[in-house]
Every structure is written in C-alpha cells, then in structure tokens.
Design a protein around this motif. Sequence first.
Motif, PDB file in Angstrom:
ATOM      1  N   ASP A 419     -10.229 -82.500   3.887  1.00 40.52           N
ATOM      2  CA  ASP A 419      -9.914 -82.377   2.430  1.00 40.52           C
ATOM      3  C   ASP A 419      -9.082 -83.838   2.002  1.00 40.52           C
ATOM      4  O   ASP A 419      -7.857 -83.521   1.632  1.00 40.52           O
ATOM      5  N   LEU A 420      -9.723 -84.686   1.847  1.00 44.83           N
ATOM      6  CA  LEU A 420      -9.399 -85.980   1.465  1.00 44.83           C
ATOM      7  C   LEU A 420      -8.932 -85.847   0.011  1.00 44.83           C
ATOM      8  O   LEU A 420      -9.650 -85.234  -0.776  1.00 44.83           O
ATOM      9  N   ASP A 421      -7.861 -86.754  -0.288  1.00 44.49           N
ATOM     10  CA  ASP A 421      -7.518 -86.824  -1.755  1.00 44.49           C
ATOM     11  C   ASP A 421      -8.428 -88.251  -2.124  1.00 44.49           C
ATOM     12  O   ASP A 421      -7.925 -89.267  -1.670  1.00 44.49           O
ATOM     13  N   GLY A 426     -13.844 -90.262 -12.493  1.00 43.56           N
ATOM     14  CA  GLY A 426     -13.258 -89.321 -13.394  1.00 43.56           C
ATOM     15  C   GLY A 426     -11.765 -89.035 -12.891  1.00 43.56           C
ATOM     16  O   GLY A 426     -11.183 -88.335 -13.636  1.00 43.56           O
ATOM     17  N   GLY A 427     -11.282 -89.640 -12.221  1.00 38.06           N
ATOM     18  CA  GLY A 427     -10.122 -89.646 -11.569  1.00 38.06           C
ATOM     19  C   GLY A 427     -10.021 -88.979 -10.152  1.00 38.06           C
ATOM     20  O   GLY A 427     -10.933 -88.908  -9.577  1.00 38.06           O
ATOM     21  N   VAL A 465     -17.001 -91.922  -4.345  1.00 44.66           N
ATOM     22  CA  VAL A 465     -15.494 -91.955  -4.139  1.00 44.66           C
ATOM     23  C   VAL A 465     -15.050 -93.276  -3.746  1.00 44.66           C
ATOM     24  O   VAL A 465     -15.680 -94.131  -2.802  1.00 44.66           O
ATOM     25  N   ARG A 466     -13.706 -93.114  -3.656  1.00 44.67           N
ATOM     26  CA  ARG A 466     -13.013 -94.365  -2.872  1.00 44.67           C
ATOM     27  C   ARG A 466     -11.729 -93.696  -2.109  1.00 44.67           C
ATOM     28  O   ARG A 466     -11.319 -92.496  -2.723  1.00 44.67           O
ATOM     29  N   TYR A 467     -11.528 -94.103  -1.053  1.00 40.53           N
ATOM     30  CA  TYR A 467     -10.349 -93.415  -0.110  1.00 40.53           C
ATOM     31  C   TYR A 467      -9.772 -94.336   0.743  1.00 40.53           C
ATOM     32  O   TYR A 467     -10.627 -95.115   1.505  1.00 40.53           O
TER      33      TYR A 467
END
Length: 518
Positions: A419-421, A426-427, A465-467
């Motif tokens: 469960d990555l942040d 959209g933020g 997404v970016r992580y």
Amino acid sequence: MLSLNRRPLRVPTRSGEMNAIRHAVVIVGGGPTGLTLAGELALAGVDVAIVERRATQALAGARAGGLHSRTIEMLDQRGIAEQFLAEGQTAQVAGFAGVGFDISGFPTRHNYGLGLWQNHIERILAGWVAELPVTFYRGRDVTALAQDDSGVDVTLSDGGSLRAAYLVGCDGGRSFVRKAAGIDFPGWDPTTSSLLAEVELAQEPEWGIHRNALGVHSFGRLEYEIVDGKVVYFDRGPVRIMVTEATVGPATEPTLQDLSAALVAAHGTDYGVHSPTWISRFTDMTRQAATYRERRVLLAGDAAHVHAPDGGQGLNTGMQDAMNLGWKLAQVINGISPESLLDTYHAERHPVAARVLRITMASIALRRPDERTTALRDTVAEIVGMDEPRKRFAAMMTGLDIRYDLGDGHPLLGRRMPDLDVTTVGGPLRVYTLLHAARPLLLNFGEPRAFDIGPWANRVTSVDVRYAGAWELPVLGAVAAPGAVLIRPDGYVAWVGDRTAQGLVDALTTWFGPQAAA
C-alpha cells in the motif's frame, strides 16, 4: 435487512414443478466468510443472496476473535478497515510454539493484529453489506440442492425454493452444502478436545493461560485493554473460559455439566461456574475439502477446511477465501471471463489452507505436556525466536507471505501489492484507495500513458503514478522497482512490467477476460 435495490425474478425451476426465486449467486451461511463474499459480489454488480439460519445477525456470545495483518489490509482495500480498528485493540498477537512475533518492523501499514471478537466482526461486516444490494433469507436452512448444467435448485426449510447460477457453501465445518454436493472431506480425526465458554464464576480463578498434565487452559474477562503490549482485564462482565478435556468429548452439544466436570478434572474445582451465555466444543480434527468446486457448487471458509484454532487462522483464512473467489465468480457471472477462471480459486486457495492445517497440527503436537514434547517445544521455540525464522513464521502466520503461483519473474508476481503512498495528477493517495471499488488496477510508474489497454479499458482502471520510495516486501526485503504492475481486485499482483508491455495482453486476457468480451 432485505435490500430492495434489485428485485428477484420468479422463474420456473428446471423441473417446472414450482416457482423459485432466482439469483445469480446464493450463499449459504451469513458468518464472516459469507458476508465478505456477498460484499465482493455486490460491488461487482452481481445479484447475490444469503441464506442464514439465524433470524438476525446477532451472535450469542463473543465466539472467536482477531484479525491478522493481511486480513486488515484486505479490509483496507475496500475502505472499511477503520471501522474495525475503531472497535478493536491493536497488538502483537501472532505467534507459534509459545513464541510471540513482533511484526512492528514489517513493511505494511498494518504491522499488528487486531483483537476483536467475532460478534463485532460480523456486526461491522453486516453493516457494510447492508449498504449494498444483497438479499437475505433469514431464519431458514437449506434442506436440499440439485444442480444441472445451468444452475442449482435450492430447497429451504420453510418450503420455499431458490434457483441460482452458482451456490457457495459458507456454512461451517459440518457443511450441508459440501455433503449434498458429494465433496469428500479427507483428513484426521480429533486427538484432543477443549471447551470454550462465556460464563459467570462464583470464585475468582487464576487469570491467564495455564498448562498442566491435561493440556492448556485459560481464564479471561471479555472486557479488557492492551497496556504496554499486555492484556489487562476489567473486573466486570462475563468470563471467557477454555479448558482441555481429559478425553475427547462427544460430537453432541456440550452442557454446563460437561464444563463443570472438565474444570474439576483440570483444576480441582469448577469455581462455581453458572449462567453460561454459550458453551462450545472444539477439537483438533483436521480436514480439507478434496475440491473447492463441484461444477456450480463452491465452498469457502470452514466448509472447505477445519482445524484447531491455534494461531487464530480459521476466520482469517475464510475471509481471504471470499476475497479470492468473489471477483472471479463475478467476472464469470457478468460474462467477462470463461468458467475456467473458477478453477484458479481451488488452485490458489487449497494450498494456502493446506499449509494452515499443517501448521495448526504442528502447534497441537507441540502442546502435549509430556517431557519429550516439552523438550521439542523448547527447541522449536529457540529456533523460531531467531531473527530469520521469526520473520518467516510471522509472515506465514499473518498471511503476509502468501504467494500465488503465477509463474516466474519479479518477486512481486503473485504476492500482495504494498500500500504505497503514490502521487497522481490529482495529488497524493494510497494504492489501496484505488481498490475500494474492487476493480482491477494497472499502475504505470513510468512515462504517462505508456500502456494502451484498449479493449480492457472498461474493465481495468489504469492510473499513471509516481513513487520515489523503496520497494520492500515482508521477509524478502528490498525488491527492484517495477515500471508497472497489474493488480487483481483481491490486491495480488498479476503482472509486473519494466518499460514495455510484454506479457501484459496475456495477463489481461488470463485474469480479466478475452478482448472479445469487451
């Protein structure tokens, strides 16, 4: 709790002898497994009904209790974990062979267990399901079933009948559905039995867990809190008793007299036991259904596997069965995937439960009070207390190490998605929030719009997404950052890509139906 969002249709049964109410899926049993499965199916737009023998969801006494880390994660994937966390007590509860496992360092947002009795677990699940279009038939048993090539006819104890495309037995270890479907239930007969009860006592016992020549026994208040990792009982309310019987008890329902006799044999007194809320007997009988699917009849939870309660595995395994089966059955019902997708339910979940059975059998064997077993138990405890074995056993007992065999490749393949942040256009958000609708999810960590899923766009949610953080899995530790992942509705990774789409079409077809289904 009868939902009117979806109106059942009255259609002739295959025999034409009477009218039956038709549903796409009928679930027999409204406990944690049945409720979880109903919620999963309803989220996918499937017409689902539950047949439950209890007139209400009320459960006499607290019964079993506790959620392990992976189960909490799966509830988080549906956006309802906080409801359980708000009522339970978080603590480090996993353990084996008398050794407790601290998983607070594990790479998961829920690196703990949750103390919460089954009556509360069911109540919260029922509240979730009540908000979905699920039909209940309460106060009724299933007395007969017959299946054909297109469905299953179900006869109810009140004389009514239902017709379902598929029937799922979530009706416990003595499952009528399993027996009626002719599914074998091989395994091992019990070697020990214990009584579990909620009662009042006239005399105060020695609280906590005790071991003597007969086995393991315990006394505890139902009302408690966790202080500095330890259980502190309140001086009020009923007492939860567990007592090992001198001999294996009969299959009949236990009585207060049985409980009194077992207490006297174990402690020399029955402590003036009286006013039972409920009394039940559990054994170390260990059995598993030979198959989880017989044509249009499927099994989940205790109907598919029974074992000793050591380690608190049963309820968690059943709820995870439901999460695995729900989206697959929904896709078959909705015409997205071929019926063969249901075969992966047995292929994936049968080995998981087989391991649970093996571990609980070992735990029971290590509980024997003789000196040789004590020596063995102490040796095993020393081994699992070492760092690497501790991590492996802790991940196994909490369900965090489950890996479905989806082929070779990246370590993430077949494992739970962390469960990555992540950050989107959209933020910032958590990955699990993107699974709340129980839809497949393609996460692209590379160049925006790098993957065109074309025919699957109406079935799979695709998000760029970016992580920037490290990728880490329980036990395995750091893993290489993928360019993209395809995540199933149950939160397990079905495909891992680098910067290309090689293999993506095959994974989409395998898990989310052929292009033609679009």
